[in-house]
Design a protein around this motif. Structure first.
Motif, PDB file in Angstrom:
ATOM      1  N   ASP A   1       0.823  -1.210   0.000  1.00 53.60           N
ATOM      2  CA  ASP A   1       0.000   0.000   0.000  1.00 53.60           C
ATOM      3  C   ASP A   1       0.859   1.263   0.000  1.00 53.60           C
ATOM      4  N   TYR A   2       2.167   1.134   0.145  1.00 53.14           N
ATOM      5  CA  TYR A   2       3.040   2.294  -0.011  1.00 53.14           C
ATOM      6  C   TYR A   2       3.267   2.517  -1.503  1.00 53.14           C
ATOM      7  N   GLY A   3       2.631   3.546  -2.026  1.00 48.60           N
ATOM      8  CA  GLY A   3       2.738   3.850  -3.451  1.00 48.60           C
ATOM      9  C   GLY A   3       1.895   2.951  -4.326  1.00 48.60           C
ATOM     10  N   ALA A   4       1.038   2.110  -3.706  1.00 48.68           N
ATOM     11  CA  ALA A   4       0.226   1.143  -4.466  1.00 48.68           C
ATOM     12  C   ALA A   4       1.109   0.432  -5.480  1.00 48.68           C
ATOM     13  N   ARG A   5       2.222  -0.122  -4.989  1.00 44.34           N
ATOM     14  CA  ARG A   5       3.286  -0.653  -5.845  1.00 44.34           C
ATOM     15  C   ARG A   5       3.203  -2.165  -6.010  1.00 44.34           C
ATOM     16  N   LEU A   6       3.601  -2.600  -7.206  1.00 43.31           N
ATOM     17  CA  LEU A   6       3.847  -4.007  -7.472  1.00 43.31           C
ATOM     18  C   LEU A   6       5.274  -4.312  -7.008  1.00 43.31           C
ATOM     19  N   VAL A   7       5.396  -5.091  -5.960  1.00 39.47           N
ATOM     20  CA  VAL A   7       6.682  -5.382  -5.341  1.00 39.47           C
ATOM     21  C   VAL A   7       7.329  -6.625  -5.958  1.00 39.47           C
ATOM     22  N   SER A   8       6.487  -7.600  -6.316  1.00 39.56           N
ATOM     23  CA  SER A   8       7.004  -8.885  -6.782  1.00 39.56           C
ATOM     24  C   SER A   8       6.015  -9.499  -7.751  1.00 39.56           C
TER      25      SER A   8
END
Length: 352
Positions: free
Chosen positions: A37-44
């Motif tokens: 939810d930090y930056g609505a980011r795709l992490v993996s």
């Protein structure tokens, strides 16, 4: 639906002690995707290769602190306007709006207070999807209108779908995208120049200078190093002496796609002969920004090293950069009371 305090992992805490979280999605094909939810980011994004081994195909950071320091927008949701606006200003309904000049004299990705460095609220979550929300006031980042925005990541049987929705109470700009960097050889495997790329376009948008802002015109790509109408390796096409690649320090160009502007259709195909992984990009946005990551630096990778140039390629589905200020006929204007919707699909398969 599951809630964050029931089923998510804490990713870390921000300077104001708010907690960021990780959401892991899975499908029945062995794939998984992790979102923060930090930056609505795709992490993996893990997917099987031709040998059945899982490969990490997106670049990502090892911890929350590294994402907070990241200036390259790894996996991030970008808004309110993706890419560049010349002279950090635009006109809408006869009024001039001024933005921060965070990229020379221009504005890029609506920074410096971009969505990629904000904590989003969780609307819903289960093992196949997560929906994140952000409400922004009138004047946020310099844009008119209060906006309510959601982004939903959904892991389907054939890959990852991202959908955006936004509403505004005043006419504004809305140009949302995802900024994942892909390396189908696997993260930390070197550069992406041997990847094969095909883009569903006959023209590209030339740039005039190193600021990478398009002229507003469209130029035929046939017979130039910009030509990806048929699949070919990026290294085969890349000619550093060609004026457009020299100005962009690599590929950093918009390609208007061969379809109706908001029709959902095929945008591009990326493939790795090494792993046998094929990635097809579909969207209902009008253009794709091909960025070969030539400015990647000083962002920590999962193994602790810093990513270097061309270790990942971004294929950003969006409106043509600076369309609000140019003669480009497709403008990212959202009228009060209308609903902005956009859809991006990253479909994976094995090369036959």
């Amino acid at each position: 639906m599951k809630t964050t305090d029931m089923s998510t992992d804490e990713f870390g805490r921000l300077d104001d002690d708010r907690a960021a979280h990780l959401f892991k999605l899975r499908n029945g094909q062995g794939q998984s995707a992790t979102i923060t939810d930090y930056g609505a980011r795709l992490v993996s994004f893990l997917t099987p290769d031709s040998a059945g081994e899982l490969r990490q195909i997106v670049l990502g950071c090892p911890d929350l602190a590294s994402y907070c320091a990241d200036a390259c927008c790894l996996g991030a949701t970008i808004g309110r306007n993706a890419n560049r606006i010349s002279n950090a200003q635009f006109q809408l309904n006869g009024r001039t709006y001024r933005l921060a000049a965070n990229d020379g004299k221009n504005n890029n990705h609506s920074g410096p207070d971009g969505y990629e460095h904000r904590l989003w609220t969780t609307d819903s979550y289960d093992d196949r999807h997560v929906t994140l929300r952000m409400d922004t006031p009138d004047g946020d980042q310099g844009f008119p209108g209060a906006m309510s925005i959601t982004v939903c990541y959904r892991l389907q049987d054939d890959g990852l779908e991202i959908t955006f929705e936004g509403t505004t109470d005043a006419d504004t700009i809305c140009n949302l995208t995802n900024h994942a960097y892909f390396n189908l050889d696997g993260d930390e495997s070197g550069n992406i120049l041997d990847h094969t790329l095909q883009i569903n376009a006959d023209t590209f948008c030339p740039i005039l200078s190193e600021d990478a802002i398009p002229t507003g015109s469209r130029q035929a790509m046939a017979g130039t190093p910009m030509d990806f109408r048929k699949p070919c390796s990026i290294s085969e096409r890349r000619d550093p002496a060609f004026d457009q690649i020299r100005l962009g320090h690599g590929y950093n160009h918009a390609y208007p796609i061969n379809k109706s502007p908001r029709e959902f259709g095929h945008m591009a195909t990326l493939a790795s002969a090494k792993t046998g992984i094929r990635l097809d990009v579909f969207s209902d946005l009008p253009a794709i920004q091909m960025y070969t990551g030539d400015y990647l630096s000083n962002t920590r990778a999962r193994d602790g090293h810093c990513y270097g140039p061309r270790e990942g390629i971004a294929l950003e589905c969006e409106f043509v950069p600076n369309a609000i200020n140019s003669d480009d006929p497709i403008k990212p204007i959202l009228r009060a009371g209308d609903i902005f919707t956009a859809r991006i699909c990253y479909r994976t398969s094995i090369i036959s």
